[in-house]
Design an enzyme around this catalytic site. Structure first.
Site, short mmCIF file in Angstrom:
data_model
loop_
_atom_site.label_atom_id
_atom_site.label_comp_id
_atom_site.label_asym_id
_atom_site.label_seq_id
_atom_site.Cartn_x
_atom_site.Cartn_y
_atom_site.Cartn_z
N ASN A 165 39.75 0.12 32.90
CA ASN A 165 41.03 -0.01 32.52
C ASN A 165 41.93 1.66 32.60
O ASN A 165 42.90 1.22 33.39
CB ASN A 165 41.59 -0.67 31.73
CG ASN A 165 41.50 -0.67 30.34
OD1 ASN A 165 40.40 -0.29 30.01
ND2 ASN A 165 42.20 -1.56 29.61
N ARG A 173 38.13 10.57 26.33
CA ARG A 173 38.46 10.66 25.33
C ARG A 173 37.45 10.26 23.95
O ARG A 173 37.29 10.86 22.99
CB ARG A 173 39.74 8.81 24.58
CG ARG A 173 40.26 8.99 23.76
CD ARG A 173 41.20 7.35 23.50
NE ARG A 173 40.52 6.29 23.37
CZ ARG A 173 41.43 5.32 23.17
NH1 ARG A 173 42.33 5.12 23.76
NH2 ARG A 173 40.37 4.46 23.07
N LYS A 188 28.07 6.03 30.52
CA LYS A 188 28.18 5.18 31.55
C LYS A 188 29.47 4.94 31.89
O LYS A 188 30.44 3.56 30.47
CB LYS A 188 27.13 3.88 31.05
CG LYS A 188 26.88 2.63 32.02
CD LYS A 188 26.49 1.32 31.09
CE LYS A 188 27.59 0.64 31.92
NZ LYS A 188 28.75 0.49 32.88
N ALA A 190 32.58 1.99 33.61
CA ALA A 190 32.36 0.66 34.25
C ALA A 190 32.46 0.20 35.52
O ALA A 190 32.75 1.84 36.37
CB ALA A 190 33.72 0.21 34.46
N GLY A 242 35.91 -1.22 24.97
CA GLY A 242 35.52 -2.51 26.03
C GLY A 242 35.52 -3.74 25.12
O GLY A 242 36.52 -3.78 24.49
N GLU A 264 35.51 0.74 19.83
CA GLU A 264 37.41 0.12 20.42
C GLU A 264 37.55 -0.95 21.36
O GLU A 264 36.89 -1.21 22.28
CB GLU A 264 37.95 1.51 21.83
CG GLU A 264 37.43 2.93 20.40
CD GLU A 264 38.93 2.83 19.69
OE1 GLU A 264 40.03 1.89 19.52
OE2 GLU A 264 39.19 3.75 18.67
N CYS A 298 44.48 -2.05 26.17
CA CYS A 298 43.91 -3.06 25.11
C CYS A 298 45.31 -2.78 24.53
O CYS A 298 45.30 -4.25 23.32
CB CYS A 298 42.74 -2.21 24.45
SG CYS A 298 43.22 -0.71 24.35
N GLU A 395 43.37 -11.89 24.53
CA GLU A 395 43.75 -11.36 25.66
C GLU A 395 44.08 -11.43 27.30
O GLU A 395 43.33 -11.89 27.52
CB GLU A 395 42.76 -10.14 25.78
CG GLU A 395 43.58 -9.28 25.32
CD GLU A 395 42.47 -7.43 25.20
OE1 GLU A 395 41.14 -8.33 25.40
OE2 GLU A 395 42.31 -6.87 25.09
N SER A 455 50.03 5.54 22.12
CA SER A 455 48.73 6.19 22.33
C SER A 455 49.76 7.71 22.43
O SER A 455 50.09 7.89 23.26
CB SER A 455 48.28 5.94 23.68
OG SER A 455 47.95 4.55 24.31
P1 NAP Z 1 33.85 -5.10 29.05
O1 NAP Z 1 33.40 -5.81 30.36
O2 NAP Z 1 33.20 -5.22 27.57
O3 NAP Z 1 33.00 -3.49 29.95
C1 NAP Z 1 33.21 -2.80 28.86
C2 NAP Z 1 31.63 -2.10 29.02
O4 NAP Z 1 30.58 -2.06 28.34
C3 NAP Z 1 31.63 -1.98 30.94
O5 NAP Z 1 30.69 0.13 30.90
C4 NAP Z 1 30.60 -2.26 31.47
O6 NAP Z 1 29.60 -2.39 31.54
C5 NAP Z 1 30.02 -2.46 29.85
N1 NAP Z 1 28.92 -3.53 29.78
C6 NAP Z 1 28.89 -5.15 30.00
N2 NAP Z 1 28.62 -6.12 29.44
C7 NAP Z 1 27.19 -4.48 28.87
C8 NAP Z 1 25.86 -5.46 28.26
N3 NAP Z 1 25.78 -6.77 27.97
N4 NAP Z 1 25.58 -4.34 27.67
C9 NAP Z 1 26.09 -2.51 27.41
N5 NAP Z 1 26.69 -2.58 28.24
C10 NAP Z 1 27.71 -3.99 28.91
O7 NAP Z 1 35.35 -4.54 29.15
P2 NAP Z 1 36.63 -4.17 31.12
O8 NAP Z 1 36.28 -5.90 31.12
O9 NAP Z 1 35.61 -3.31 31.13
O10 NAP Z 1 37.64 -3.92 30.25
C11 NAP Z 1 38.26 -4.53 29.19
C12 NAP Z 1 38.21 -4.92 27.75
O11 NAP Z 1 37.82 -3.73 27.34
C13 NAP Z 1 39.19 -5.39 26.90
O12 NAP Z 1 38.82 -6.47 26.43
C14 NAP Z 1 40.60 -4.40 26.72
O13 NAP Z 1 41.08 -4.58 25.41
C15 NAP Z 1 39.42 -3.16 25.86
N6 NAP Z 1 39.80 -1.55 25.77
C16 NAP Z 1 40.06 -1.96 24.54
C17 NAP Z 1 40.28 -0.04 24.45
C18 NAP Z 1 40.12 0.03 23.24
O14 NAP Z 1 40.69 1.32 22.87
N7 NAP Z 1 40.28 -0.52 21.72
C19 NAP Z 1 40.92 0.92 25.60
C20 NAP Z 1 40.90 0.06 27.07
C21 NAP Z 1 40.19 -1.25 26.48
P3 NAP Z 1 30.14 -2.93 33.42
O15 NAP Z 1 31.16 -1.91 33.99
O16 NAP Z 1 28.82 -2.69 34.18
O17 NAP Z 1 30.52 -4.46 33.29
#
Ligand code: NAP
Ligand code: MG
Length: 491
Positions: A165, A173, A188, A190, A242, A264, A298, A395, A455
């Site tokens: 995102n 960061r 690594k 996304a 994530g 995060e 997020c 969410e 932020s």
């Molecule tokens: P995500 O599905 O959790 O993926 C995040 C990262 O983890 C990606 O690089 C993803 O790779 C990887 N990943 C997925 N499955 C994995 C596994 N089994 N083992 C290791 N790595 C794995 O999240 P997203 O959909 O990209 O992002 C949206 C989420 O991020 C939302 O929930 C949002 O709130 C959160 N977020 C939080 C913050 C914060 O600072 N708190 C900031 C931004 C976003 P792939 O791309 O290959 O799936």
């Protein structure tokens, strides 16, 4: 070369966006020679393909990060600071190309992408400044027997995993404080948005980051690749941004080697408008809190609680502003709301909206997904949303603003905190003292008090409860990549 459409090809050239893996200072294809396609969410067309790493590449990247670790840890803080400052300048110099690249692979509106690049760059400047300001301390043991000398050491090889995102900012960061602390990393990004991270890594090389200090793996197999990185004894730290769901899986994996973890995770931000709030200010804040990145943040305001005295004025204003946003490809300057990341995201957002409508909510604008191509969803305002609607608990991650009317502040505080998430909350009031008293009762790591944006590279960003562990940004963000060492001595 790789498949690139016409609009992206010149960009990739001027920025020299590499599409291979960065391992030990050289760009190389994946060991298995596999490729991973990157699509434009506005059209569904393929923009480029990048190397698709497997576990063998993960091992090579760790070999490189581990080999470079002692040398980088031994550089002076000033040296690391200067590298980071050059990197800040390099990102600034290429900010327009980076913004367009983000628009194309992520979909967000150009204004949002420009904002992201500026924000992303600032982490390099902030941590260039922090690198030379780190201080330990000296104390006396209460018994008088000895002195307590406290200092810091880099935690060591760090694995950085980032979401789609904010493809630039979520990487910088982590990269900036890791490099400032003297850690080497394997990043690594996304799979949906690998190009921006590769472009930033290329700028890091140009800025003089030594070979092996920053390694980048793009992959379609995040589970096995990240799993291999975390299982390796040479890894010391995991920094993840994530979803809470994936975060939990990685915390379990990190337990085997007792890794230091910065997490995060997801949010479910309440946006509360009190009876004495300035409604125009609250609407300005609401548009930023809800619509930055088309709601795919997020920190996005996930649920609005508006006092009955100002409710009708607020929702009318919100519907007008949301309805006026032009939906289209992010790179088109007239776009106010770009596409969501993919078709699955549209289906998820629409499912939450339809659930709320079935339970009695009313849509003032938006409320259904248009036909393709592209993964678009219109800005949507829902009123009369009942407390049991799924989108108040989950969410939403899209341009949907559900509004709940309230008249009792104590009651609304119960709803504010009735969630497993605790990243951020927003509060609007004309009485700052009242606002500060209530802000202290928000169970979240951050509060936007009469502000729709929290932020800031200089501030500690992060969540409580299941929104995460640790903080990014500020001085706190540097400490995440350091170990405290204390020496007991007397003289
Ligand atoms: P995500 O599905 O959790 O993926 C995040 C990262 O983890 C990606 O690089 C993803 O790779 C990887 N990943 C997925 N499955 C994995 C596994 N089994 N083992 C290791 N790595 C794995 O999240 P997203 O959909 O990209 O992002 C949206 C989420 O991020 C939302 O929930 C949002 O709130 C959160 N977020 C939080 C913050 C914060 O600072 N708190 C900031 C931004 C976003 P792939 O791309 O290959 O799936
Ligand atoms: Mg994409």
């Amino acid at each position: 070369m790789t498949v690139l459409d016409h609009a992206l090809a010149p960009l990739v050239d001027t920025l020299a966006v590499p599409t291979d893996l960065l391992v030990g200072g050289s760009w190389r294809p994946a060991t298995g020679a596999r490729r991973l396609e990157v699509a434009d969410p506005a059209t569904g067309t393929v923009l480029a393909s990048v190397a698709d790493a497997d576990v063998e590449d993960a091992r090579h990247a760790l070999d490189a990060a581990a080999a470079a670790a002692p040398g980088w840890a031994a550089t002076s803080p000033r040296e690391r600071s200067e590298v980071l400052l050059r990197l800040f300048e390099a990102v600034r110099e290429h900010s327009e190309e980076l913004a367009l690249l983000i628009c194309r692979e992520n979909g967000k509106a150009l204004g949002d992408a420009r904002g992201e690049v500026a924000y992303a760059a600032e982490f390099f400047r902030w941590y260039a400044e922090e690198a030379v300001r780190l201080r330990g301390h000296l104390g006396h043991a209460p018994s008088g027997a000895n002195r307590i000398l406290v200092g810091y050491q880099p935690v060591g090889v760090s694995v950085l995993v980032t979401p789609w995102n904010f493809p630039a900012a979520m990487a910088t960061r982590k990269l900036a404080p890791a490099l400032a602390a003297g850690c080497t990393v394997v990043l690594k990004p996304a799979a949906e948005t690998p190009l921006t991270a590769l472009a930033v890594a290329a700028l890091a090389e140009e800025a003089g980051v030594p070979p092996g200090v920053v390694n980048v793996l793009t992959t379609s197999q995040p589970g096995p690749v990240v799993g291999a990185l975390l299982a390796d004894r040479r890894t010391r730290m995991l920094s993840f941004t994530g979803s809470t769901e994936v975060g939990r899986v990685l915390l379990r994996a990190a337990a085997d080697n007792v890794l230091k973890c910065g997490m995060e995770l997801g949010g479910n931000a309440p946006f509360v408008v009190l009876d004495d709030a300035d409604v125009t200010d609250a609407l300005d804040g609401a548009m930023v809190a809800k619509m930055r990145n088309g709601g795919q943040a997020c920190t996005a305001a996930n649920r609005f609680y508006v006092h009955t005295d100002v409710h009708d004025e607020f929702v009318a204003g919100l519907a007008t502003r949301m309805g006026a946003l032009r939906v289209g490809p992010g790179a088109d300057p007239s776009t106010g709301c770009g596409p969501l990341i993919n078709a699955a995201a549209v289906a998820k957002v629409d499912g939450l909206v339809q659930d709320a409508l079935r339970r009695g909510a009313r849509a003032l604008v938006g409320g259904s997904a248009p036909d393709g191509p592209g993964s678009f969803y219109p800005p949507t305002v829902l009123v009369d949303v009942p407390h049991d609607a799924a989108l108040l608990r989950e969410e939403v991650f899209g341009p949907v603003a559900p509004v709940v009317r309230f008249d009792d502040v104590e009651d609304v505080l119960t709803h504010v905190n009735d969630t497993e998430h605790g990243l951020v909350g927003y509060l609007y009031t004309g009485d700052l003292a009242r606002g500060l008293r209530l802000a202290e009762r928000f169970e979240s790591g951050m509060v936007g008090l009469n502000r729709g944006l929290v932020s800031d590279p200089a501030a500690p960003f992060g969540g409580t409860k299941q929104s995460g562990l640790g903080r990014e940004g500020g001085t706190e963000g540097l400490l995440e990549f350091l170990e405290t060492q204390y020496v007991a001595t007397s003289w």
